[in-house]
Design an enzyme around this catalytic site. Structure first.
Site, PDB file in Angstrom:
ATOM      1  N   SER A  46      31.187  66.503 -65.760  1.00 17.20           N
ATOM      2  CA  SER A  46      32.331  65.717 -66.218  1.00 17.20           C
ATOM      3  C   SER A  46      32.613  65.845 -67.711  1.00 17.20           C
ATOM      4  CB  SER A  46      32.142  64.252 -65.838  1.00 17.20           C
ATOM      5  OG  SER A  46      30.885  63.797 -66.269  1.00 17.20           O
ATOM      6  N   LYS A  84      39.150  59.442 -59.128  1.00 11.94           N
ATOM      7  CA  LYS A  84      39.590  60.491 -60.055  1.00 11.94           C
ATOM      8  C   LYS A  84      40.887  61.105 -59.512  1.00 11.94           C
ATOM      9  CE  LYS A  84      35.881  59.874 -62.618  1.00 11.94           C
ATOM     10  NZ  LYS A  84      34.450  60.039 -62.452  1.00 11.94           N
ATOM     11  N   HIS A 102      34.557  64.969 -59.541  1.00 15.19           N
ATOM     12  CA  HIS A 102      35.659  65.729 -60.148  1.00 15.19           C
ATOM     13  C   HIS A 102      36.047  66.950 -59.315  1.00 15.19           C
ATOM     14  CE1 HIS A 102      35.876  63.536 -63.974  1.00 15.19           C
ATOM     15  NE2 HIS A 102      34.560  63.407 -63.845  1.00 15.19           N
TER      16      HIS A 102
END
Ligand SMILES: *Cc1c(COP(=O)(O)O)cnc(C)c1O
Length: 376
Positions: free
Chosen positions: A174, A233, A202
């Protein structure tokens, strides 16, 4: 009592403050009465403020109300929770799935649940803080391997003769935006019969046509692979999940303390996640646009000779040296109406400006970012 400690943080320029947004999340945001182009959000596909999703949220409030009032194991969950799990199971190609209240809560709940005092966990040194905390809560032993260093990992796995070994890795890291070599890690897991636990926070909605890192690497979801990921996300919602074999998920449902002892997510949040999954399945061009924008920014940044570290994804970090320099650059960008946060220790070892590119940034937004970076 904490005054002196705060003073020390302030002197090191490591004191952080909270910015309170006056607008929805999006490619442009307002705070402190001013509008900024936003390169700080994880809302990769612009779903955090999507009108179709908002309508479904409103309808779910009419049908199921707002608060959920107890843990899922009592009566906190609605049939929407089950629907989301069924959809997700298909989406991830797994046998079963379980919704968690957040990515943080998933990692600190699942990791202790799938390990015991006889387990050895192998964890990448750059794994997310919630994985680190999950390992701390586990009764097993944790061994840290050098970032994406496969020979090092294999060496460590080979040396341990525990009967339960688990390799844990972020799929997309990240802070650096690089991707774990899952094909190599997969081979090690197979060779040494270890479990694989991936944090696809992610990767979900970004890699492998949105299906995540396994799909990106063409890896079949085996019974010994546990996929954790978030709705917070690219899906623009809130909450997280574990997807895996039927027995692992049932075990986690019965032993994961952050699942058992925490109130269920409100149904409207679950409705948002369902709608977001539907949207990305039906609109593959959304993810294409994200990657077009990402590649454009990456190419420009190379041209102006910033060091974008090892980025392979929409997370692009610029190495900026000292804390001082990093804050100076981030301050200059802010002055020019661009929000790209300075990331400092303890979040990372090397200070950096972290840029998150989204599908909703316009060419104009991107050009303004690059022009301003040229000036610094
Ligand atoms: C953001 C993130 C989490 C935490 O997810 P939340 O839903 O925000 O709690 C966990 N792991 C990784 C890799 C993340 O990036």
């Amino acid at each position: 009592m904490f005054f002196e400690k705060l003073e020390i943080l302030k002197k090191k320029r490591l004191l952080r403050n909270i910015r309170n947004r006056e607008s929805p999340q999006g490619p442009k945001i307002r705070f402190g009465g001013r509008e900024y182009i936003n390169f700080s959000s994880n809302d990769y596909l612009g779903l955090a403020n999507n009108p179709l999703i908002i309508n479904k949220i409103k309808k779910s409030i009419d049908d199921y109300g707002y608060g959920s009032a107890s843990s899922r194991l009592l009566s906190g969950g609605s049939i929407l929770h089950k629907e989301l799990e069924d959809r997700l199971t298909k989406f991830k190609g797994a046998e079963s799935a379980l919704v968690f209240n957040s990515g943080y809560s998933a990692n600190i709940g699942i990791i202790p649940a799938i390990s015991d005092e006889n387990s050895v966990i192998f964890s990448d040194e750059l794994n997310h803080a919630s994985i680190i905390d999950g390992c701390r809560l586990s009764k097993g032993k944790t061994i840290i391997y050098r970032h994406k260093d496969i020979p090092h990992l294999e060496d460590l796995v080979k040396k341990e003769d525990a009967n339960s070994k688990i390799i844990i890795t972020d799929t997309v890291f990240s802070m650096d935006g690089d991707i774990a070599p899952l094909n190599d890690i997969y081979n090690i897991c197979k060779k040494y019969r270890t479990l694989l636990y991936i944090d696809d926070a992610h990767g979900t909605g970004v890699l492998g046509n949105g299906r995540g890192a396994l799909s990106h690497f063409n890896i079949k979801p085996e019974p010994w692979i546990i996929q954790m990921g978030t709705f917070s996300k690219a899906l623009g919602s809130y909450g997280a999940f574990a997807a895996g074999s039927r027995d692992v998920i049932e075990w986690v449902q019965n032993t994961s303390r952050s699942f058992m002892f925490s109130t269920a997510l409100p149904s409207c949040i679950i409705a948002a996640s369902i709608a977001a999954l539907e949207l990305i399945e039906e609109n593959p061009e959304l993810i294409k646009r994200l990657w077009t924008n990402r590649n454009k920014v990456a190419e420009y940044i190379q041209r102006i000779k910033f060091n974008s570290m090892q980025s392979e994804t929409p997370i692009i970090s610029l190495r900026t040296g000292t804390v001082e320099n990093t804050l100076r650059i981030s301050g200059y960008l802010l002055e020019k109406g661009i929000f790209a946060p300075a990331i400092r220790p303890p979040a990372v070892k090397d200070s950096r400006i972290r840029i998150s590119v989204t599908a909703t940034h316009t060419d104009d937004d991107i050009e303004r970012l690059i022009e301003t970076l040229k000036e610094v």
